[in-house]
Design an enzyme around this catalytic site. Structure first.
Site, PDB file in Angstrom:
ATOM      1  CE  LYS A 199      -3.965  -2.112   0.006  1.00 15.22           C
ATOM      2  NZ  LYS A 199      -3.528  -3.500  -0.032  1.00 15.22           N
TER       3      LYS A 199
HETATM    4  N1  T4K Z   1      -9.755  -3.969   0.898  1.00 16.47           N
HETATM    5  C1  T4K Z   1      -9.140  -3.809  -0.298  1.00 16.47           C
HETATM    6  C2  T4K Z   1      -9.842  -3.050  -1.363  1.00 16.47           C
HETATM    7  C3  T4K Z   1      -7.869  -4.353  -0.507  1.00 16.47           C
HETATM    8  O1  T4K Z   1      -7.258  -4.208  -1.702  1.00 16.47           O
HETATM    9  C4  T4K Z   1      -7.236  -5.056   0.543  1.00 16.47           C
HETATM   10  C5  T4K Z   1      -5.943  -5.646   0.346  1.00 16.47           C
HETATM   11  C6  T4K Z   1      -7.913  -5.168   1.781  1.00 16.47           C
HETATM   12  C7  T4K Z   1      -9.176  -4.611   1.910  1.00 16.47           C
HETATM   13  C8  T4K Z   1      -7.342  -5.882   2.965  1.00 16.47           C
HETATM   14  O2  T4K Z   1      -6.193  -5.241   3.492  1.00 16.47           O
HETATM   15  P1  T4K Z   1      -5.062  -6.155   4.235  1.00 16.47           P
HETATM   16  O3  T4K Z   1      -5.778  -7.070   5.192  1.00 16.47           O
HETATM   17  O4  T4K Z   1      -4.284  -6.908   3.169  1.00 16.47           O
HETATM   18  O5  T4K Z   1      -4.218  -5.136   4.952  1.00 16.47           O
HETATM   19  C9  T4K Z   1      -2.221  -7.919  -2.204  1.00 16.47           C
HETATM   20  C10 T4K Z   1      -2.221  -7.604  -0.719  1.00 16.47           C
HETATM   21  O6  T4K Z   1      -1.916  -8.753   0.059  1.00 16.47           O
HETATM   22  C11 T4K Z   1      -3.463  -7.009  -0.206  1.00 16.47           C
HETATM   23  O7  T4K Z   1      -3.110  -6.234   0.925  1.00 16.47           O
HETATM   24  C12 T4K Z   1      -4.126  -6.096  -1.220  1.00 16.47           C
HETATM   25  N2  T4K Z   1      -5.388  -5.593  -0.781  1.00 16.47           N
HETATM   26  C13 T4K Z   1      -4.304  -6.812  -2.537  1.00 16.47           C
HETATM   27  C14 T4K Z   1      -4.963  -5.941  -3.584  1.00 16.47           C
HETATM   28  O8  T4K Z   1      -3.033  -7.147  -3.026  1.00 16.47           O
HETATM   29  P2  T4K Z   1      -1.637 -10.036  -3.542  1.00 16.47           P
HETATM   30  O9  T4K Z   1      -2.180 -11.406  -3.517  1.00 16.47           O
HETATM   31  O10 T4K Z   1      -1.616  -9.332  -4.818  1.00 16.47           O
HETATM   32  O11 T4K Z   1      -0.173  -9.967  -2.897  1.00 16.47           O
HETATM   33  P3  T4K Z   1       1.209 -10.420  -3.466  1.00 16.47           P
HETATM   34  O12 T4K Z   1       1.954 -11.074  -2.379  1.00 16.47           O
HETATM   35  O13 T4K Z   1       1.062 -11.170  -4.748  1.00 16.47           O
HETATM   36  O14 T4K Z   1       1.945  -9.024  -3.755  1.00 16.47           O
HETATM   37  C15 T4K Z   1       1.890  -8.308  -4.973  1.00 16.47           C
HETATM   38  C16 T4K Z   1       3.285  -7.850  -5.340  1.00 16.47           C
HETATM   39  O15 T4K Z   1       3.791  -6.983  -4.354  1.00 16.47           O
HETATM   40  C17 T4K Z   1       4.289  -8.975  -5.447  1.00 16.47           C
HETATM   41  O16 T4K Z   1       4.301  -9.433  -6.753  1.00 16.47           O
HETATM   42  C18 T4K Z   1       5.598  -8.345  -5.040  1.00 16.47           C
HETATM   43  C19 T4K Z   1       5.196  -7.198  -4.160  1.00 16.47           C
HETATM   44  N3  T4K Z   1       5.444  -7.444  -2.734  1.00 16.47           N
HETATM   45  C20 T4K Z   1       4.527  -8.119  -1.985  1.00 16.47           C
HETATM   46  C21 T4K Z   1       4.724  -8.348  -0.645  1.00 16.47           C
HETATM   47  C22 T4K Z   1       3.715  -9.099   0.182  1.00 16.47           C
HETATM   48  C23 T4K Z   1       6.630  -7.017  -2.172  1.00 16.47           C
HETATM   49  O17 T4K Z   1       7.471  -6.423  -2.873  1.00 16.47           O
HETATM   50  N4  T4K Z   1       6.842  -7.230  -0.843  1.00 16.47           N
HETATM   51  C24 T4K Z   1       5.943  -7.895  -0.049  1.00 16.47           C
HETATM   52  O18 T4K Z   1       6.196  -8.065   1.161  1.00 16.47           O
HETATM   53  O19 T4K Z   1      -2.485  -9.245  -2.439  1.00 16.47           O
END
Ligand code: T4K
Length: 361
Positions: free
Chosen positions: A183
């Site tokens: 974020k």
């Molecule tokens: N409401 C909305 C509208 C939301 O979009 C979200 C979360 C929430 C509520 C809930 O908030 P939280 O409970 O998560 O605080 C990601 C996130 O996990 C999520 O927070 C987010 N929205 C959602 C839209 O996207 P993924 O499955 O895309 O995550 P991931 O691990 O594939 O990460 C995407 C890219 O970010 C990776 O390709 C590389 C980069 N990354 C990721 C992480 C975790 C990093 O560089 N470092 C990291 O530590 O869900």
């Protein structure tokens, strides 16, 4: 060749973070609403010019706590074009998500569709400021007032956005945001609730701490939603770089827009206020064309993401089936391109050029 992901966390220099951790190490205070959590809340409120914020473990729990603090039981009208957490938090609190379709231009809930979805069981509206783009707040407020409904904004993407000169987080009975690593402002995992009312804020603080009141007696059915000192320290350190990160994203967003507009057949999100430009979504005429562009990027080790696909109403293992043509169509054709602080501008140009020439009819 190194992979380029859709996003990367914005991080303060490590020394600035470790400097803050020295105090944690010397005091041994790790959690339970310690000095750094209180400081993060205060500095965040000063930045966003909001009166209060309750820092919690993540954005999903922030939404759950908002529902509980407003004592909602019944149907909550929400958007099918979002991350799963928007819907799952409603279900987790024992409420029923009822979808209304979106405005295909802004990607946010369409107020006319909200009104049509109201039943005698409706207790609240939960819109999402999708990709940091402000919802049609005036229309939503008018509907809520007319039908005596609460409004919880899922403001997970909204840090740094404004509407009518005020922080987007200042709107709604509660705005629930996320400080996840991906974020605009991150504490690794984290979230926050901004409540309009002091009494709701008090309930949120009790819910965060097992339901205890100031006398440490359980007054409300609570949970453990506390942010730790280590996470708050990261928030304090990163907050200093939020202005720079916002300016940087807006610049790169403009570069994408200019190059991609030349292709002629792509659509972009219609912005409704000062968006933080935290994502760069692009809409293709067909899913087939999206897949061609995605493959062309993947061949170059560039990893875009299909936020948000599929449309949440199609998750029939957890929700009742209900067609949402606007959201389903958008979900099948939208791709978010890499956008983050530190992504070189020449890479933005390269990505835009690949998408600009991939699979045009
Ligand atoms: N409401 C909305 C509208 C939301 O979009 C979200 C979360 C929430 C509520 C809930 O908030 P939280 O409970 O998560 O605080 C990601 C996130 O996990 C999520 O927070 C987010 N929205 C959602 C839209 O996207 P993924 O499955 O895309 O995550 P991931 O691990 O594939 O990460 C995407 C890219 O970010 C990776 O390709 C590389 C980069 N990354 C990721 C992480 C975790 C990093 O560089 N470092 C990291 O530590 O869900």
């Amino acid at each position: 060749m190194e992979k380029i992901f859709v996003t990367q966390p914005t991080l303060a220099p490590l020394e600035e973070y470790t400097e803050l951790l020295k105090g944690v190490w010397s005091s041994g205070i790790m959690t339970h609403n310690g000095p750094l959590v209180r400081r993060f809340e205060k500095e965040f409120c000063e930045y966003e010019k909001v009166d209060r914020m309750v820092a919690v473990v993540n954005g999903t729990v922030a939404i759950q706590m908002a529902i509980r603090a407003l004592q909602l039981k019944g149907e909550i009208i929400t958007t099918p074009f979002s991350f799963i957490a928007t819907t799952s938090a409603i279900l987790y609190e024992g409420c029923t998500p009822v979808f209304a379709d979106i405005d295909p231009e802004t990607f946010n809930l369409d107020p006319a569709k909200i009104e049509a979805a109201i039943t005698p069981r409706t207790v609240a509206i939960m819109p999402v400021h999708v990709f940091g783009n402000p919802c049609d707040i005036d229309a939503i407020d008018a509907i809520a007032q007319k039908h005596h409904l609460k409004v919880i904004y899922d403001a997970a993407h909204a840090v740094g956005s404004t509407y009518d000169g005020r922080a987007l987080l200042s709107y709604g009975d509660v705005a629930a945001t996320s400080f996840h690593a991906t974020k605009m402002l991150n504490t690794a995992e984290g979230g926050g609730c901004v409540a309009r009312d002091e009494e709701v804020d008090r309930r949120l603080r009790m819910i965060r701490f097992f339901g205890y009141n100031e006398a440490k007696e359980p007054e409300i059915d609570g949970t453990n939603g506390k942010m730790t000192e280590v996470h708050a320290a990261l928030g304090i350190a990163n907050l200093k770089y939020l202005d720079a990160a916002l300016a940087d994203r807006r610049r790169k967003y403009a570069v994408y827009r200019e190059i991609l507009a030349a292709r002629g057949d792509l659509r972009f999100q219609k912005l409704n206020g000062e968006c933080n430009c935290s994502y760069f979504p692009v809409v293709f005429p067909t899913e087939e064309q999206l897949l061609k562009a995605e493959s062309a990027l993947l061949r170059e080790n560039i990893v875009p993401r299909r936020y948000f696909s599929p449309s949440l109403n199609t998750y029939t293992a957890i929700v009742k089936p209900a067609p949402m043509p606007g959201s389903e169509s958008l979900a099948s054709r939208i791709l978010c391109l890499p956008l983050y602080f530190g992504l070189p501008e020449e890479t933005v140009v390269k990505i835009a050029e690949i998408v600009g020439s991939a699979g045009r009819m």
